[in-house]
Scaffold this active site. Structure first.
Site, PDB file in Angstrom:
ATOM      1  N   GLU A   1      13.996 -24.830   7.081  1.00  0.00           N
ATOM      2  CA  GLU A   1      13.809 -23.442   7.527  1.00  0.00           C
ATOM      3  C   GLU A   1      15.023 -23.049   8.366  1.00  0.00           C
ATOM      4  OE1 GLU A   1      11.463 -20.704   7.313  1.00  0.00           O
ATOM      5  OE2 GLU A   1      13.128 -19.891   8.500  1.00  0.00           O
TER       6      GLU A   1
ATOM      7  N   GLY B   1       7.711 -18.111   9.350  1.00  0.00           N
ATOM      8  CA  GLY B   1       8.201 -17.085   8.434  1.00  0.00           C
ATOM      9  C   GLY B   1       7.964 -15.664   8.904  1.00  0.00           C
ATOM     10  N   THR B   2       8.169 -14.738   7.979  1.00  0.00           N
ATOM     11  CA  THR B   2       7.995 -13.316   8.275  1.00  0.00           C
ATOM     12  C   THR B   2       6.617 -13.061   8.866  1.00  0.00           C
ATOM     13  OG1 THR B   2       9.485 -12.723   6.481  1.00  0.00           O
ATOM     14  CG2 THR B   2       7.967 -11.016   7.206  1.00  0.00           C
TER      15      THR B   2
ATOM     16  N   LYS C   1      -0.430  -7.194  13.964  1.00  0.00           N
ATOM     17  CA  LYS C   1      -1.867  -7.153  14.306  1.00  0.00           C
ATOM     18  C   LYS C   1      -2.067  -7.146  15.817  1.00  0.00           C
ATOM     19  CE  LYS C   1      -1.887  -6.716  10.775  1.00  0.00           C
ATOM     20  NZ  LYS C   1      -1.034  -6.785   9.590  1.00  0.00           N
TER      21      LYS C   1
ATOM     22  N   SER D   1      10.227 -12.954   1.127  1.00  0.00           N
ATOM     23  CA  SER D   1      10.831 -11.682   0.739  1.00  0.00           C
ATOM     24  C   SER D   1      11.496 -11.033   1.942  1.00  0.00           C
ATOM     25  CB  SER D   1       9.750 -10.751   0.188  1.00  0.00           C
ATOM     26  OG  SER D   1       8.751 -10.545   1.171  1.00  0.00           O
TER      27      SER D   1
ATOM     28  N   GLY E   1       7.358   5.899   3.057  1.00  0.00           N
ATOM     29  CA  GLY E   1       6.498   5.006   2.291  1.00  0.00           C
ATOM     30  C   GLY E   1       5.115   4.885   2.905  1.00  0.00           C
TER      31      GLY E   1
ATOM     32  N   GLU F   1       5.848  10.184   1.350  1.00  0.00           N
ATOM     33  CA  GLU F   1       5.492   9.285   0.250  1.00  0.00           C
ATOM     34  C   GLU F   1       5.852   9.926  -1.088  1.00  0.00           C
ATOM     35  OE1 GLU F   1       4.203   6.115  -0.476  1.00  0.00           O
ATOM     36  OE2 GLU F   1       4.338   6.869  -2.530  1.00  0.00           O
TER      37      GLU F   1
ATOM     38  N   ALA G   1       0.454 -12.975   2.492  1.00  0.00           N
ATOM     39  CA  ALA G   1       0.526 -14.312   3.091  1.00  0.00           C
ATOM     40  C   ALA G   1      -0.528 -15.244   2.498  1.00  0.00           C
ATOM     41  CB  ALA G   1       0.333 -14.196   4.604  1.00  0.00           C
TER      42      ALA G   1
ATOM     43  N   HIS H   1     -29.712  -8.717  10.559  1.00  0.00           N
ATOM     44  CA  HIS H   1     -29.826  -7.338  11.035  1.00  0.00           C
ATOM     45  C   HIS H   1     -29.759  -7.333  12.559  1.00  0.00           C
ATOM     46  CE1 HIS H   1     -31.182  -3.205  11.313  1.00  0.00           C
ATOM     47  NE2 HIS H   1     -32.025  -3.585  12.253  1.00  0.00           N
TER      48      HIS H   1
HETATM   49  P1  NAD Z   1       4.418  -0.924  -0.480  1.00  0.00           P
HETATM   50  O1  NAD Z   1       4.968  -1.278  -1.801  1.00  0.00           O
HETATM   51  O2  NAD Z   1       3.020  -1.261  -0.140  1.00  0.00           O
HETATM   52  O3  NAD Z   1       4.595   0.658  -0.249  1.00  0.00           O
HETATM   53  C1  NAD Z   1       5.849   1.299  -0.379  1.00  0.00           C
HETATM   54  C2  NAD Z   1       5.630   2.776  -0.588  1.00  0.00           C
HETATM   55  O4  NAD Z   1       6.896   3.437  -0.542  1.00  0.00           O
HETATM   56  C3  NAD Z   1       5.017   3.113  -1.946  1.00  0.00           C
HETATM   57  O5  NAD Z   1       3.865   3.903  -1.733  1.00  0.00           O
HETATM   58  C4  NAD Z   1       6.142   3.864  -2.657  1.00  0.00           C
HETATM   59  O6  NAD Z   1       5.643   4.842  -3.541  1.00  0.00           O
HETATM   60  C5  NAD Z   1       6.909   4.478  -1.493  1.00  0.00           C
HETATM   61  N1  NAD Z   1       8.294   4.870  -1.819  1.00  0.00           N
HETATM   62  C6  NAD Z   1       9.198   4.160  -2.541  1.00  0.00           C
HETATM   63  N2  NAD Z   1      10.360   4.852  -2.652  1.00  0.00           N
HETATM   64  C7  NAD Z   1      10.198   6.014  -1.988  1.00  0.00           C
HETATM   65  C8  NAD Z   1      11.026   7.147  -1.721  1.00  0.00           C
HETATM   66  N3  NAD Z   1      12.303   7.240  -2.193  1.00  0.00           N
HETATM   67  N4  NAD Z   1      10.551   8.179  -1.001  1.00  0.00           N
HETATM   68  C9  NAD Z   1       9.265   8.123  -0.526  1.00  0.00           C
HETATM   69  N5  NAD Z   1       8.444   7.076  -0.733  1.00  0.00           N
HETATM   70  C10 NAD Z   1       8.892   6.032  -1.447  1.00  0.00           C
HETATM   71  O7  NAD Z   1       5.447  -1.567   0.563  1.00  0.00           O
HETATM   72  P2  NAD Z   1       5.407  -1.826   2.130  1.00  0.00           P
HETATM   73  O8  NAD Z   1       4.363  -1.005   2.815  1.00  0.00           O
HETATM   74  O9  NAD Z   1       6.829  -1.686   2.570  1.00  0.00           O
HETATM   75  O10 NAD Z   1       4.963  -3.330   2.222  1.00  0.00           O
HETATM   76  C11 NAD Z   1       5.810  -4.341   1.641  1.00  0.00           C
HETATM   77  C12 NAD Z   1       5.020  -5.536   1.204  1.00  0.00           C
HETATM   78  O11 NAD Z   1       4.493  -6.192   2.314  1.00  0.00           O
HETATM   79  C13 NAD Z   1       3.886  -5.152   0.290  1.00  0.00           C
HETATM   80  O12 NAD Z   1       3.972  -5.950  -0.849  1.00  0.00           O
HETATM   81  C14 NAD Z   1       2.649  -5.455   1.077  1.00  0.00           C
HETATM   82  O13 NAD Z   1       1.690  -6.065   0.248  1.00  0.00           O
HETATM   83  C15 NAD Z   1       3.114  -6.435   2.138  1.00  0.00           C
HETATM   84  N6  NAD Z   1       2.382  -6.174   3.382  1.00  0.00           N
HETATM   85  C16 NAD Z   1       1.060  -6.451   3.446  1.00  0.00           C
HETATM   86  C17 NAD Z   1       0.355  -6.174   4.600  1.00  0.00           C
HETATM   87  C18 NAD Z   1      -1.095  -6.510   4.672  1.00  0.00           C
HETATM   88  O14 NAD Z   1      -1.560  -7.281   3.856  1.00  0.00           O
HETATM   89  N7  NAD Z   1      -1.841  -5.945   5.598  1.00  0.00           N
HETATM   90  C19 NAD Z   1       0.992  -5.593   5.678  1.00  0.00           C
HETATM   91  C20 NAD Z   1       2.320  -5.315   5.577  1.00  0.00           C
HETATM   92  C21 NAD Z   1       3.012  -5.616   4.418  1.00  0.00           C
END
Ligand code: NAD
Length: 467
Positions: A35, A42-43, A53, A147, A182, A205, A322, A446
């Site tokens: 690592e 990690g992330t 959280k 990632s 996004g 979005e 994760a 309940h």
């Molecule tokens: P995401 O893919 O969930 O959402 C990205 C959003 O950005 C999409 O709705 C997309 O349509 C939008 N977008 C893309 N290009 C755009 C543009 N030019 N203009 C406007 N909107 C645009 O990605 P995220 O929220 O960055 O999360 C990244 C990854 O991390 C995901 O795979 C997610 O599963 C993971 N993650 C999970 C959790 C969790 O499980 N609670 C929390 C954080 C991140």
């Protein structure tokens, strides 16, 4: 250069890699984990799930104390104020404790840790560059490098005014106006944090909806509730650029949107997805080619095209979560040792930790309609659940989709209090191939929120009791 031999070398100590390392060691493999970051986890542990959280919980408590309907519950509060540095310091302290915890688990399980960047160096070899530089040989190599945040052309990230999720975990002060690009998990979770702490938040979005991939009925309810919380949304809007702007003695940013007026912001959070982290891994030394989305192709046993080299988690296909990486890591090493190991991709839950939480597992209503699968749907609203009423958390619903003929549960989607915990029951039920009737016949204590799940299962057959 030091040369060392192990049975298994894992590159990456995120939730995929470190859990795989522990499991492999439990199974008797001489396991090493490389690592590059000084802290393990990690992330997820360092700059993702865990710190976000902590801030979600703290900001929720602050918001509840300030603006929540506490007086009606007989609780009077006075002079609640924000100490942002203390809130951020607690987050950092917790991250430190948890990453130290992983280091402790490595010690306990006798996993050898190399601090440095791992790179494949031909068959069965991993070169480590950095603090613990070494050339490692192993029969098995597992890539779990995760990632990194994606960006868009035209966005000039400076890691300060215009940044990604890591930057948004540590703003030194509450931005006046935060523009989030996004409306996925990251945008909504971190947008919620700063909204609750007092920022004006605008989420831009590209699609005509939020939370792509989530059941649409649930995503629509979420949008309505987030708007009620004061978050602003600009949907069907493609961001084409963002740049830093100085003026009036302060630094801000401007966000360009196709066909619309640009938006001015104090801070911009770029949350447009993540991309597999495969740079400089030496994949070419073993002839491993990436797919069209930059992922490492693997078969159902997580084997790459090179013998003895495996990959799991965000670097391969599937949701970047994760817990998905953890399951894959475990299945991968169990198969190496025992010949068995499997992940059911159909029962991986997704949770968005906003308030209310949004959680789902299995097929969405849109997917079933598109496939032509006949289904019945049961819905139960939290406002009819006595515990939700006691908590004063009555927004949301549980929705169960079951096959119209066999009654097998095909998908469960919910938005509501602690949905992220409630979904576990649905995941267990689906993992055992339960029908909605099976779930409806299980005795639920309940008064608990979980009764909403039972009632939704009853509603599939049109016999919810409190609807
Ligand atoms: P995401 O893919 O969930 O959402 C990205 C959003 O950005 C999409 O709705 C997309 O349509 C939008 N977008 C893309 N290009 C755009 C543009 N030019 N203009 C406007 N909107 C645009 O990605 P995220 O929220 O960055 O999360 C990244 C990854 O991390 C995901 O795979 C997610 O599963 C993971 N993650 C999970 C959790 C969790 O499980 N609670 C929390 C954080 C991140």
């Amino acid at each position: 250069m030091t040369e060392r031999q192990h049975d298994l070398v894992i590159i990456g100590a995120g939730p995929g890699g470190y859990v795989a390392a522990i499991r492999a060691a439990q199974l008797g493999l001489d396991t090493a984990c490389v690592e590059r970051e000084p802290r393990l986890g990690g992330t997820c542990l360092r700059v993702g799930c865990v710190p976000s959280k902590v801030l979600l919980e703290s900001s929720e408590q602050y918001h509840e104390l300030r603006g929540g309907n506490l007086a009606a519950r007989g609780i009077k509060t006075e002079a609640v104020s924000l100490d942002l540095p203390a809130m951020l310091a607690r987050k950092d302290k917790l991250v430190g404790e948890l990453t130290d915890g992983v280091a402790g688990l490595f010690k306990k399980n006798k996993v050898t840790r190399y601090e440095g960047t791992g790179r494949l160096d031909g068959a069965g070899k991993v070169a480590v560059a950095g603090k613990d530089a070494a050339l490692l040989s192993a029969k098995h190599v597992l890539i779990a490098t995760g990632s990194v945040p994606a960006s868009l052309p035209g966005i000039e990230m400076d890691g300060e005014v215009i940044g990604d999720s890591t930057t948004a975990l540590s703003y030194a002060e509450v931005p006046r106006h935060l523009v989030v690009i996004g409306a996925g998990y990251i945008g909504l979770e971190l947008g919620s944090v700063w909204r609750r702490l007092g920022a004006e938040v605008t989420v831009v979005e590209y699609l005509d909806r939020i939370l792509p991939g989530t059941d649409l009925e649930i995503a629509r309810e979420a949008l309505k509730l987030f708007k009620r919380q004061g978050m602003q949304f600009v949907l069907k809007a493609r961001v084409t650029g963002a740049r830093r702007q100085e003026g009036d003695g302060k630094t801000g940013a401007v966000v360009e949107i196709e066909g619309r007026d640009p938006l001015a912001a104090d801070r911009v959070l770029v949350a447009v997805g993540r991309k597999p982290h495969t740079d400089d891994l030496g994949l070419a030394s073993l002839g491993i080619a990436l797919d069209e989305r930059g992922r490492i192709p693997v078969n159902e046993h997580f084997e790459t095209t090179a013998a003895g080299v495996y990959a799991i988690g965000d670097v391969i296909d599937g949701p970047m979560l994760a817990h998905k990486a953890e399951e894959e890591g475990i299945a991968c090493v169990e198969r190496i040792v025992t010949g068995w190991g499997h992940v059911d991709r159909g029962t991986i839950p997704g949770v968005c930790y906003t308030d209310p939480e949004i959680a789902g597992v299995g097929r969405t209503e849109e997917q079933l309609t598109e496939d032509g699968t006949p289904f019945r749907k049961g819905i139960f609203f939290f406002r009819a659940n006595s515990r939700a009423r006691a908590l004063d958390r009555i927004d949301g619903r549980v929705k169960i989709l079951a096959h119209a003929q066999t009654d097998r549960i095909l998908g469960v989607h919910m938005i509501g209090p602690r949905a992220g915990d409630l979904i576990a029951e649905a995941v267990a039920a689906m993992s055992f191939g339960a029908s909605s009737e099976d779930l409806a016949r299980v005795c639920h204590a309940h008064p608990t929120l979980s009764e909403a799940v039972k009632e939704a299962a009853l509603a599939v057959a049109g016999r919810a009791l409190h609807a």
